[in-house]
Design a protein around this motif. Structure first.
Motif, PDB file in Angstrom:
ATOM      1  N   GLN A 146       0.834  -1.204   0.000  1.00  0.00           N
ATOM      2  CA  GLN A 146       0.000   0.000   0.000  1.00  0.00           C
ATOM      3  C   GLN A 146       0.867   1.251   0.000  1.00  0.00           C
ATOM      4  O   GLN A 146       0.544   2.253  -0.656  1.00  0.00           O
ATOM      5  CB  GLN A 146      -0.923  -0.005   1.213  1.00  0.00           C
ATOM      6  N   THR A 147       1.988   1.202   0.728  1.00  0.00           N
ATOM      7  CA  THR A 147       2.927   2.332   0.756  1.00  0.00           C
ATOM      8  C   THR A 147       3.541   2.556  -0.615  1.00  0.00           C
ATOM      9  O   THR A 147       3.696   3.706  -1.065  1.00  0.00           O
ATOM     10  CB  THR A 147       4.030   2.077   1.795  1.00  0.00           C
ATOM     11  N   LEU A 148       3.898   1.474  -1.305  1.00  0.00           N
ATOM     12  CA  LEU A 148       4.474   1.596  -2.648  1.00  0.00           C
ATOM     13  C   LEU A 148       3.465   2.225  -3.608  1.00  0.00           C
ATOM     14  O   LEU A 148       3.822   3.096  -4.413  1.00  0.00           O
ATOM     15  CB  LEU A 148       4.895   0.216  -3.159  1.00  0.00           C
ATOM     16  N   GLU A 149       2.217   1.793  -3.525  1.00  0.00           N
ATOM     17  CA  GLU A 149       1.178   2.378  -4.381  1.00  0.00           C
ATOM     18  C   GLU A 149       1.018   3.869  -4.084  1.00  0.00           C
ATOM     19  O   GLU A 149       0.927   4.691  -5.007  1.00  0.00           O
ATOM     20  CB  GLU A 149      -0.160   1.661  -4.160  1.00  0.00           C
ATOM     21  N   ALA A 150       0.981   4.197  -2.798  1.00  0.00           N
ATOM     22  CA  ALA A 150       0.818   5.600  -2.402  1.00  0.00           C
ATOM     23  C   ALA A 150       2.019   6.429  -2.841  1.00  0.00           C
ATOM     24  O   ALA A 150       1.874   7.595  -3.248  1.00  0.00           O
ATOM     25  CB  ALA A 150       0.631   5.700  -0.889  1.00  0.00           C
ATOM     26  N   ALA A 151       3.217   5.864  -2.769  1.00  0.00           N
ATOM     27  CA  ALA A 151       4.435   6.581  -3.174  1.00  0.00           C
ATOM     28  C   ALA A 151       4.397   6.911  -4.667  1.00  0.00           C
ATOM     29  O   ALA A 151       4.760   8.020  -5.085  1.00  0.00           O
ATOM     30  CB  ALA A 151       5.664   5.735  -2.848  1.00  0.00           C
ATOM     31  N   CYS A 152       3.935   5.956  -5.472  1.00  0.00           N
ATOM     32  CA  CYS A 152       3.826   6.196  -6.915  1.00  0.00           C
ATOM     33  C   CYS A 152       2.820   7.308  -7.203  1.00  0.00           C
ATOM     34  O   CYS A 152       3.055   8.175  -8.061  1.00  0.00           O
ATOM     35  CB  CYS A 152       3.405   4.905  -7.623  1.00  0.00           C
ATOM     36  N   ALA A 263      11.487   4.298   0.035  1.00  0.00           N
ATOM     37  CA  ALA A 263      12.936   4.305  -0.200  1.00  0.00           C
ATOM     38  C   ALA A 263      13.680   3.368   0.750  1.00  0.00           C
ATOM     39  O   ALA A 263      14.769   2.879   0.440  1.00  0.00           O
ATOM     40  CB  ALA A 263      13.477   5.722  -0.053  1.00  0.00           C
ATOM     41  N   ALA A 264      13.083   3.112   1.904  1.00  0.00           N
ATOM     42  CA  ALA A 264      13.736   2.241   2.899  1.00  0.00           C
ATOM     43  C   ALA A 264      13.463   0.764   2.646  1.00  0.00           C
ATOM     44  O   ALA A 264      14.017  -0.094   3.328  1.00  0.00           O
ATOM     45  CB  ALA A 264      13.258   2.620   4.300  1.00  0.00           C
ATOM     46  N   MET A 265      12.625   0.465   1.653  1.00  0.00           N
ATOM     47  CA  MET A 265      12.273  -0.924   1.365  1.00  0.00           C
ATOM     48  C   MET A 265      13.253  -1.560   0.391  1.00  0.00           C
ATOM     49  O   MET A 265      13.938  -0.869  -0.355  1.00  0.00           O
ATOM     50  CB  MET A 265      10.855  -1.005   0.787  1.00  0.00           C
ATOM     51  N   ASP A 266      13.295  -2.882   0.423  1.00  0.00           N
ATOM     52  CA  ASP A 266      14.136  -3.653  -0.488  1.00  0.00           C
ATOM     53  C   ASP A 266      13.225  -4.617  -1.243  1.00  0.00           C
ATOM     54  O   ASP A 266      12.552  -5.442  -0.626  1.00  0.00           O
ATOM     55  CB  ASP A 266      15.196  -4.420   0.294  1.00  0.00           C
ATOM     56  N   MET A 355      14.586   6.156  -3.611  1.00  0.00           N
ATOM     57  CA  MET A 355      15.814   6.507  -2.883  1.00  0.00           C
ATOM     58  C   MET A 355      16.368   7.839  -3.374  1.00  0.00           C
ATOM     59  O   MET A 355      16.812   8.675  -2.574  1.00  0.00           O
ATOM     60  CB  MET A 355      16.850   5.391  -3.058  1.00  0.00           C
ATOM     61  N   GLU A 356      16.329   8.042  -4.685  1.00  0.00           N
ATOM     62  CA  GLU A 356      16.849   9.286  -5.253  1.00  0.00           C
ATOM     63  C   GLU A 356      16.007  10.483  -4.813  1.00  0.00           C
ATOM     64  O   GLU A 356      16.554  11.540  -4.458  1.00  0.00           O
ATOM     65  CB  GLU A 356      16.869   9.177  -6.783  1.00  0.00           C
ATOM     66  N   VAL A 357      14.693  10.328  -4.843  1.00  0.00           N
ATOM     67  CA  VAL A 357      13.828  11.431  -4.424  1.00  0.00           C
ATOM     68  C   VAL A 357      14.000  11.707  -2.931  1.00  0.00           C
ATOM     69  O   VAL A 357      14.038  12.864  -2.504  1.00  0.00           O
ATOM     70  CB  VAL A 357      12.347  11.117  -4.742  1.00  0.00           C
TER      71      VAL A 357
END
Length: 376
Positions: A146-152, A263-266, A355-357
């Protein structure tokens, strides 16, 4: 069969014998039995947790036989798993009878022997540990996807982030006006990290500092105006607009909060965690098969019924998790290709864009503080 806490002072509990430093009380002539030694700390943990749950050795064994994971809990199951031994060590302990040279004089020894007489005891423990951890593991993975979706979504919809990108692009065009890059239409996100490396004639002012100073002028006028018209310019009004605009720019870090979390996820670790769920189900199915092979006595039948009930629910949940994973990774691929202009599969780190952002936001926060101090 469930368990209820029953307080009774006359019951002999797992912990009712003082542990000595030797852990096992071995006869001096029984050196071979030293191979049966287990970690003292593991049993101490079991004793403490058993006392908290008010469970006897018999009740711990009954829970293992019936597959009652809730009766034991995660911590007790983890401590039990740490006591797993080799087949040779298990056999030696099982052979220790009352008339054996190796006396089972401590509660720890008797407890271990009781557990080892349960068919596939530690395979059961591993299966039950999977059950107790399943809900928290699933919730963790859901939040990650859900965090990845929200980040996008944050990267696509943030007006301030897009304004910053436009300002960087315009600045780059001005700097390269007489080169073939003077009419550039786009740039890679990692270019943002280089803005603090390019410095002005004074050797201190960075390009990012300049970009922030530029963006707060039109952005400040727009934000300060209540009718979408730029108000009359006076030194006092200009200062107010710049301050308001700077607050909007510095607020980007909070606006892209999920980007920083992503960014902290792998991606490899997340994939491994999803696979771990499926692997746990396979292990449970194997334990059920082994127990069915030794005969369907009442306790074994209860264990199999408990495991089968869990597996039916878990397999459906895993399908949902895999679907969430597929959607999230597809969105990450799209956003990466949108900003980087290259297929996401060519990225060394699938979540590199976040990570870049994140690193850029760190630089931006520092520059906003510097600009704010100067404009005060």
């Amino acid at each position: 069969m469930g368990f209820t806490a029953r307080v009774s002072s006359d019951r002999e509990m797992v912990w009712d014998h003082q542990l000595k430093s030797s852990y096992f009380k071995l006869d001096s002539d029984s050196k071979e039995a030293n191979r049966v030694l287990y970690h003292k700390k593991s049993f101490q943990n079991i004793a403490i947790l058993s006392r908290a749950l008010n469970l006897t050795t018999e009740e711990v064994c009954e829970a293992l036989l019936e597959g009652n994971a809730d009766a034991l809990g995660t911590e007790l199951l983890e401590s039990l798993l740490k006591m797993a031994s080799t087949k040779e060590e298990e056999q030696k302990l099982k052979e220790c009878e009352d008339d054996s040279p190796v006396k089972l004089g401590s509660a720890a020894e008797r407890f271990l022997k009781a557990v080892l007489h349960i068919p596939f005891a530690f395979k059961r423990v591993d299966a039950m540990l999977c059950i107790t951890n399943f809900e928290s593991d699933v919730e963790y993975l859901k939040k990650c996807f859900q965090t990845l979706e929200a980040a996008c979504e944050e990267l696509r919809s943030s007006r301030m982030f897009l304004k910053l990108l436009e300002a960087v692009l315009k600045t780059g065009r001005c700097m390269n006006a007489r080169t073939n890059q003077g009419d550039a239409q786009a740039f890679k996100i990692d270019t943002l990290l280089k803005l603090i490396d390019v410095k002005g004639a004074d050797g201190r002012t960075t390009l990012l500092y300049f970009v922030v100073q530029e963006i707060i002028r039109p952005q400040g006028a727009h934000l300060f105006s209540t009718n979408n018209q730029i108000p009359k310019s006076t030194p006092n009004e200009d200062a107010k607009r710049r301050k308001l605009a700077l607050q909007a720019v510095s607020g980007l870090s909070s606006e892209l909060n999920n980007v920083k979390k992503a960014a902290a996820m792998d991606s490899d670790v997340l994939g491994s965690d999803v696979s771990k769920l499926s692997r746990g189900i396979r292990n449970i199915r194997e334990v059920v098969r082994l127990n069915q092979a030794v005969g369907l006595v009442e306790s074994s039948q209860k264990f199999c019924e408990s495991m089968n009930s869990f597996m039916q629910m878990a397999e459906e949940e895993i399908i949902r998790i895999q679907a969430l994973e597929s959607v999230a990774l597809s969105l990450v691929k799209e956003i990466t290709e949108y900003f980087h202009g290259i297929p996401a599969k060519e990225e060394a780190h699938r979540f590199r864009i976040f990570m870049e952002v994140r690193d850029f936001l760190t630089n931006l926060d520092q520059v906003c503080k510097e600009v704010g101090m100067i404009n005060e």
